[in-house]
Design a protein around this motif. Sequence first.
Motif, PDB file in Angstrom:
ATOM      1  N   PHE A  16       0.823  -1.208   0.000  1.00  0.00           N
ATOM      2  CA  PHE A  16       0.000   0.000   0.000  1.00  0.00           C
ATOM      3  C   PHE A  16       0.859   1.261   0.000  1.00  0.00           C
ATOM      4  CE2 PHE A  16      -2.118   3.578   1.837  1.00  0.00           C
ATOM      5  CZ  PHE A  16      -3.169   3.692   0.954  1.00  0.00           C
ATOM      6  N   ALA A  17       1.991   1.248   0.703  1.00  0.00           N
ATOM      7  CA  ALA A  17       2.867   2.426   0.754  1.00  0.00           C
ATOM      8  C   ALA A  17       3.330   2.805  -0.647  1.00  0.00           C
ATOM      9  CB  ALA A  17       4.066   2.167   1.661  1.00  0.00           C
ATOM     10  N   ARG A  18       3.582   1.817  -1.490  1.00  0.00           N
ATOM     11  CA  ARG A  18       3.996   2.104  -2.875  1.00  0.00           C
ATOM     12  C   ARG A  18       2.873   2.814  -3.628  1.00  0.00           C
ATOM     13  NH1 ARG A  18       7.796   0.411  -6.723  1.00  0.00           N
ATOM     14  NH2 ARG A  18       6.945   0.261  -8.815  1.00  0.00           N
ATOM     15  N   THR A  19       1.662   2.326  -3.499  1.00  0.00           N
ATOM     16  CA  THR A  19       0.513   2.968  -4.145  1.00  0.00           C
ATOM     17  C   THR A  19       0.341   4.387  -3.607  1.00  0.00           C
ATOM     18  OG1 THR A  19      -0.580   0.841  -4.411  1.00  0.00           O
ATOM     19  CG2 THR A  19      -1.972   2.796  -4.566  1.00  0.00           C
ATOM     20  N   SER A  20       0.416   4.531  -2.311  1.00  0.00           N
ATOM     21  CA  SER A  20       0.266   5.830  -1.674  1.00  0.00           C
ATOM     22  C   SER A  20       1.337   6.805  -2.155  1.00  0.00           C
ATOM     23  CB  SER A  20       0.345   5.658  -0.151  1.00  0.00           C
ATOM     24  OG  SER A  20       0.312   6.895   0.496  1.00  0.00           O
ATOM     25  N   LEU A  21       2.572   6.306  -2.233  1.00  0.00           N
ATOM     26  CA  LEU A  21       3.674   7.148  -2.670  1.00  0.00           C
ATOM     27  C   LEU A  21       3.487   7.607  -4.114  1.00  0.00           C
ATOM     28  CD1 LEU A  21       6.473   8.288  -1.897  1.00  0.00           C
ATOM     29  CD2 LEU A  21       7.424   6.242  -2.967  1.00  0.00           C
ATOM     30  N   LEU A  22       3.071   6.702  -4.983  1.00  0.00           N
ATOM     31  CA  LEU A  22       2.856   7.074  -6.381  1.00  0.00           C
ATOM     32  C   LEU A  22       1.713   8.072  -6.511  1.00  0.00           C
ATOM     33  CD1 LEU A  22       3.528   3.680  -8.157  1.00  0.00           C
ATOM     34  CD2 LEU A  22       5.009   5.695  -8.051  1.00  0.00           C
ATOM     35  N   LEU A  23       0.700   7.952  -5.673  1.00  0.00           N
ATOM     36  CA  LEU A  23      -0.365   8.952  -5.672  1.00  0.00           C
ATOM     37  C   LEU A  23       0.160  10.300  -5.188  1.00  0.00           C
ATOM     38  CD1 LEU A  23      -3.377   6.904  -4.271  1.00  0.00           C
ATOM     39  CD2 LEU A  23      -3.214   7.941  -6.544  1.00  0.00           C
ATOM     40  N   ARG A  24       1.131  10.279  -4.290  1.00  0.00           N
ATOM     41  CA  ARG A  24       1.688  11.509  -3.737  1.00  0.00           C
ATOM     42  C   ARG A  24       2.588  12.225  -4.739  1.00  0.00           C
ATOM     43  NH1 ARG A  24       3.446  12.921   1.917  1.00  0.00           N
ATOM     44  NH2 ARG A  24       2.498  10.956   2.442  1.00  0.00           N
ATOM     45  N   VAL A  25       3.453  11.498  -5.440  1.00  0.00           N
ATOM     46  CA  VAL A  25       4.465  12.147  -6.283  1.00  0.00           C
ATOM     47  C   VAL A  25       4.251  11.986  -7.782  1.00  0.00           C
ATOM     48  CG1 VAL A  25       6.226  11.945  -4.498  1.00  0.00           C
ATOM     49  CG2 VAL A  25       6.077  10.189  -6.280  1.00  0.00           C
ATOM     50  N   GLY A  26       3.373  11.092  -8.185  1.00  0.00           N
ATOM     51  CA  GLY A  26       3.196  10.834  -9.607  1.00  0.00           C
ATOM     52  C   GLY A  26       2.141  11.705 -10.249  1.00  0.00           C
ATOM     53  N   GLY A  27       2.106  11.650 -11.548  1.00  0.00           N
ATOM     54  CA  GLY A  27       1.052  12.331 -12.288  1.00  0.00           C
ATOM     55  C   GLY A  27       1.262  13.812 -12.483  1.00  0.00           C
ATOM     56  N   ASP A  28       0.222  14.456 -12.937  1.00  0.00           N
ATOM     57  CA  ASP A  28       0.210  15.888 -13.244  1.00  0.00           C
ATOM     58  C   ASP A  28       0.524  16.701 -11.981  1.00  0.00           C
ATOM     59  OD1 ASP A  28      -0.388  18.478 -13.998  1.00  0.00           O
ATOM     60  OD2 ASP A  28      -2.432  18.045 -14.622  1.00  0.00           O
ATOM     61  N   PRO A  29       1.565  17.543 -12.026  1.00  0.00           N
ATOM     62  CA  PRO A  29       1.933  18.300 -10.824  1.00  0.00           C
ATOM     63  C   PRO A  29       1.114  19.573 -10.597  1.00  0.00           C
ATOM     64  CG  PRO A  29       3.501  18.733 -12.567  1.00  0.00           C
ATOM     65  CD  PRO A  29       2.521  17.708 -13.104  1.00  0.00           C
ATOM     66  N   SER A  30       0.119  19.839 -11.430  1.00  0.00           N
ATOM     67  CA  SER A  30      -0.666  21.061 -11.242  1.00  0.00           C
ATOM     68  C   SER A  30      -1.346  21.059  -9.876  1.00  0.00           C
ATOM     69  CB  SER A  30      -1.716  21.201 -12.346  1.00  0.00           C
ATOM     70  OG  SER A  30      -2.740  20.243 -12.174  1.00  0.00           O
ATOM     71  N   VAL A  31      -1.666  22.223  -9.404  1.00  0.00           N
ATOM     72  CA  VAL A  31      -2.257  22.375  -8.071  1.00  0.00           C
ATOM     73  C   VAL A  31      -3.573  21.606  -7.963  1.00  0.00           C
ATOM     74  CG1 VAL A  31      -3.200  24.039  -6.430  1.00  0.00           C
ATOM     75  CG2 VAL A  31      -1.116  24.584  -7.679  1.00  0.00           C
ATOM     76  N   ALA A  32      -4.421  21.733  -8.969  1.00  0.00           N
ATOM     77  CA  ALA A  32      -5.731  21.064  -8.936  1.00  0.00           C
ATOM     78  C   ALA A  32      -5.572  19.547  -8.925  1.00  0.00           C
ATOM     79  CB  ALA A  32      -6.581  21.506 -10.124  1.00  0.00           C
ATOM     80  N   ALA A  33      -4.710  19.031  -9.784  1.00  0.00           N
ATOM     81  CA  ALA A  33      -4.502  17.577  -9.844  1.00  0.00           C
ATOM     82  C   ALA A  33      -3.888  17.067  -8.544  1.00  0.00           C
ATOM     83  CB  ALA A  33      -3.623  17.225 -11.036  1.00  0.00           C
ATOM     84  N   ALA A  34      -2.938  17.809  -8.007  1.00  0.00           N
ATOM     85  CA  ALA A  34      -2.302  17.408  -6.753  1.00  0.00           C
ATOM     86  C   ALA A  34      -3.313  17.391  -5.610  1.00  0.00           C
ATOM     87  CB  ALA A  34      -1.132  18.336  -6.430  1.00  0.00           C
TER      88      ALA A  34
END
Length: 90
Positions: A16-34
């Motif tokens: 789960f920590a891996r999934t959580s981490l990827l949700l934290r740092v991955g993807g679009d870095p825009s404010v809304a997406a974050a």
Amino acid sequence: MRTDRPLVRGHIADVFARTSLLLRVGGDPSVAAAALRRAFRRWYLSEYCRLTVVTTRQVRAWELPVAAARLTEGGPESDRLRAFVAERLG
């Protein structure tokens, strides 16, 4: 489908920590997406802990080792992972 190996490896909090981490740092870095990822991550963590024997504390304990391992894999989120690791190390 391969049946000679398990679908999940490692401690359940590690997975789960891996999934959580990827949700934290991955993807679009825009404010809304974050903000959306952060809200989903909080809900997901809460539900995951409610439905399993994992505690939030156990997940948090796995985040730093998982981030370090993920850094060795490379990837588009490496800069954000480095920042996360530096923040956690203090």
